[in-house]
Design a protein around this motif. Sequence first.
Motif, PDB file in Angstrom:
ATOM      1  N   ILE A   1      -5.091  -1.390  -9.556  1.00  0.00           N
ATOM      2  CA  ILE A   1      -4.671  -2.564 -10.345  1.00  0.00           C
ATOM      3  C   ILE A   1      -5.715  -2.837 -11.423  1.00  0.00           C
TER       4      ILE A   1
ATOM      5  N   GLY B   1      11.000  -4.740  -6.327  1.00  0.00           N
ATOM      6  CA  GLY B   1      10.254  -5.784  -5.629  1.00  0.00           C
ATOM      7  C   GLY B   1      10.582  -7.142  -6.208  1.00  0.00           C
TER       8      GLY B   1
ATOM      9  N   LEU C   1       2.456 -10.843  -2.314  1.00  0.00           N
ATOM     10  CA  LEU C   1       1.043 -11.236  -2.346  1.00  0.00           C
ATOM     11  C   LEU C   1       0.897 -12.748  -2.297  1.00  0.00           C
TER      12      LEU C   1
ATOM     13  N   GLY D   1       3.051  -6.601 -11.363  1.00  0.00           N
ATOM     14  CA  GLY D   1       2.024  -5.971 -12.181  1.00  0.00           C
ATOM     15  C   GLY D   1       2.495  -4.712 -12.884  1.00  0.00           C
TER      16      GLY D   1
ATOM     17  N   LYS E   1       4.029   1.316  -1.079  1.00  0.00           N
ATOM     18  CA  LYS E   1       4.867   1.357  -2.285  1.00  0.00           C
ATOM     19  C   LYS E   1       4.101   1.889  -3.484  1.00  0.00           C
TER      20      LYS E   1
ATOM     21  N   ALA F   1       0.845  -1.202   0.000  1.00  0.00           N
ATOM     22  CA  ALA F   1       0.000   0.000   0.000  1.00  0.00           C
ATOM     23  C   ALA F   1       0.875   1.245   0.000  1.00  0.00           C
TER      24      ALA F   1
HETATM   25  P1  ADP Z   1       6.078  -6.825  -5.425  1.00  0.00           P
HETATM   26  O1  ADP Z   1       5.359  -5.782  -4.671  1.00  0.00           O
HETATM   27  O2  ADP Z   1       7.379  -7.165  -4.857  1.00  0.00           O
HETATM   28  O3  ADP Z   1       6.130  -6.551  -6.867  1.00  0.00           O
HETATM   29  P2  ADP Z   1       3.867  -8.390  -4.612  1.00  0.00           P
HETATM   30  O4  ADP Z   1       3.578  -9.848  -4.722  1.00  0.00           O
HETATM   31  O5  ADP Z   1       3.738  -7.804  -3.309  1.00  0.00           O
HETATM   32  O6  ADP Z   1       5.239  -8.128  -5.310  1.00  0.00           O
HETATM   33  O7  ADP Z   1       2.867  -7.638  -5.572  1.00  0.00           O
HETATM   34  C1  ADP Z   1       2.662  -8.107  -6.862  1.00  0.00           C
HETATM   35  C2  ADP Z   1       2.221  -6.989  -7.765  1.00  0.00           C
HETATM   36  O8  ADP Z   1       0.928  -6.560  -7.366  1.00  0.00           O
HETATM   37  C3  ADP Z   1       3.027  -5.775  -7.678  1.00  0.00           C
HETATM   38  O9  ADP Z   1       4.126  -5.850  -8.577  1.00  0.00           O
HETATM   39  C4  ADP Z   1       2.069  -4.667  -8.049  1.00  0.00           C
HETATM   40  O10 ADP Z   1       2.031  -4.487  -9.409  1.00  0.00           O
HETATM   41  C5  ADP Z   1       0.757  -5.180  -7.591  1.00  0.00           C
HETATM   42  N1  ADP Z   1       0.322  -4.600  -6.334  1.00  0.00           N
HETATM   43  C6  ADP Z   1       0.355  -5.180  -5.112  1.00  0.00           C
HETATM   44  N2  ADP Z   1      -0.189  -4.362  -4.190  1.00  0.00           N
HETATM   45  C7  ADP Z   1      -0.595  -3.233  -4.828  1.00  0.00           C
HETATM   46  C8  ADP Z   1      -1.227  -2.030  -4.439  1.00  0.00           C
HETATM   47  N3  ADP Z   1      -1.542  -1.795  -3.146  1.00  0.00           N
HETATM   48  N4  ADP Z   1      -1.492  -1.107  -5.372  1.00  0.00           N
HETATM   49  C9  ADP Z   1      -1.173  -1.340  -6.667  1.00  0.00           C
HETATM   50  N5  ADP Z   1      -0.544  -2.443  -7.093  1.00  0.00           N
HETATM   51  C10 ADP Z   1      -0.262  -3.387  -6.188  1.00  0.00           C
END
Ligand code: ADP
Length: 643
Positions: free
Chosen positions: A576, A601, A606, A591, A546, A544
């Motif tokens: 997202i 990251g 997740l 994403g 980041k 959240a």
């Molecule tokens: P990372 O954050 O290390 O890339 P995560 O598994 O935590 O890996 O998240 C996977 C992807 O989900 C992220 O790369 C991002 O694109 C998307 N994401 C996760 N949480 C959020 C959020 N709060 N807002 C927008 N995108 C998010």
Amino acid sequence: MGLALRNQLAAPVTLLALFVFLAGIPLVAVGWLGWRLLEQDRALDVQRVRERLDNAAALAAREIDRSLAARNDLLIPAAQGESVSLPADAVFLVFDSRLLQRQGVRLPYYPKASPPLDVPAILFADAEAQEFRNQDLSNVAVSYRAIAASKDRSVRGAALMRLARVLRKQQKLREAFAVYGELAGLGETPVAGSPAELVARRERIVLLNATGGDEAAKEKQLLVSALFDGRFQIDRATFDFYQEVLSTPHAPAETSRPSLDLARAVEALWPLWQQQSAGRAASAVNESVFAAVWRRTPAGTAALIGRVDDLMTSTQAVLQNLDVRLALEDPSGRLSWGSPVADADRVTRTFRETDLPWTIHVALADPVAAQAISNSRRNVLAAGFGVMLLAITAAGYFVFRAVRRELDVARLQSDFVAAVSHEFRTPLTAMCHLTEMLEEGATPPDRLPLYYGALGRESRRLHAMVESLLDFGRIDAGRRGYQFVDTDATELVKQVVQECRDHAPSAAHRIEWQALSVRAREPVRIRADREALALALRNLLDNASKYSPESSPIRVSVRPQGAFVGISVEDEGVGIPKDEHRAIFRKFARGSSARALNVKGTGIGLTMAEQIVKAHGGRLELQSEPGRGSRFTALLPVRPSHA
Ligand code: ADP
């Protein structure tokens, strides 16, 4: 494919090409095989039908030959006067230059008739001399009447005819009419070269035509039956002569009668019977076709001729069981028997091959039904191959998808390694730098606590990262053991929030806490592995912060929802896109938001959070819209308060 990473990792075109090629080979092979099989089946069908028709044609030819031979066998015994049973509607004749014998149907006329014996003219010489001189006709009439009393029927006939003639000359028509009546009574007794009855009836008709009246029609009827019943053996000329009088008013000319057709057929074949010593032939008259066999016998040439329908009864019975139909065609190409058969689907035996009077054509009785059976069989075959092709295509597709997934994971994994190394480098570089400075010993003593503090922070950060990776490894492999204890969800979440505030004081002001219990003071009891759940929550909070601007708030809430409690982490960040909602939970997947914001990251946060929530018997839900922020909610089962 919304994920930026996915775009990069899209299956290479060569992989697709390889799969299309590999799946294409069996597809083409099975398709070709199926097509060949259908073709062969069709060819086999045609061949089978042809063989069936060939057999039927051979059988028909044999049967017709047998029927004709059976008729031929009757000729000698019949000619010798033995009583034989002739086919219905047939006539048997024995003749040399004239007709000698007849059995069976009586014909209206014959090609040759026995010439009648003439009565000696001398008997009438005196009377006729007087008559032609026109002297005293009544006297002449008396003379003729006297001769007419003779016992000899031909003399009587000749006398009666002359008497009637004289009476007519005398205009005594009524009496002449009566005399002709007497003459008719003499039947076949020849008079002036014809049977007396025919002569008499003809004259009576002439007389009646002159006077008119119903009588004429009646008389004509009598002549018609005398002629057509074949009561007399007369020749064609005689028949025509007497038939002519019928075509005058009151009675229609009789042109088509079975016996007349037969007579015509005999007439047509007569020259052939005389030319060839033995044989078989057909002749068509009007709608009827006749078949004849003949041979020379000591008694004369014997011929048997009858309707072809009668000849064909046994053949037809044989063919009926074979489900085929037959057509006979005479050498001129005219249909003699059966119904016309189309060129395409028939088998033919020409009259030259079979030595029969006809060319034989055989076809299926019901080609549509036969075709329908073969078609349905071929349809089943085609459907089978269709299913096989589909199965191969589907199998190819699934294998392709699985391989592509594996490749994706392999690539994501290598990206992950790169990202992890990168993350490790930052604290390590800082630690190296600080250690070097401390080793040099040139650091002023008052700055030492600051350096040690920094060193400690970096090594803790490194430690946390390693722990997190090890955790991920265990969770992913399903080896992480969970220690579930009774926990107050609100209290746990509060603690995690506090820790986050402590670790990142710069972001502390952003985190807004909302506990929305039904009875606000009451604890929300769950069974939880506190450490694991805290890790999951930290990951959500981390994301959240980041993926949202520094100025925007992050809301954390605990809300009981029926049998569950929902722990939500909500931000007002980039959000997202819908098509990534599932993909971002896969391991190593990152994403579009990560790319857009250039956020570092590893793509495992997740994955870990979801696995942990699942291990607690709950589920992790996502609501998000691009540009509006995201809300991740961990739904965990609540322990009933009495337990
Ligand atoms: P990372 O954050 O290390 O890339 P995560 O598994 O935590 O890996 O998240 C996977 C992807 O989900 C992220 O790369 C991002 O694109 C998307 N994401 C996760 N949480 C959020 C959020 N709060 N807002 C927008 N995108 C998010």
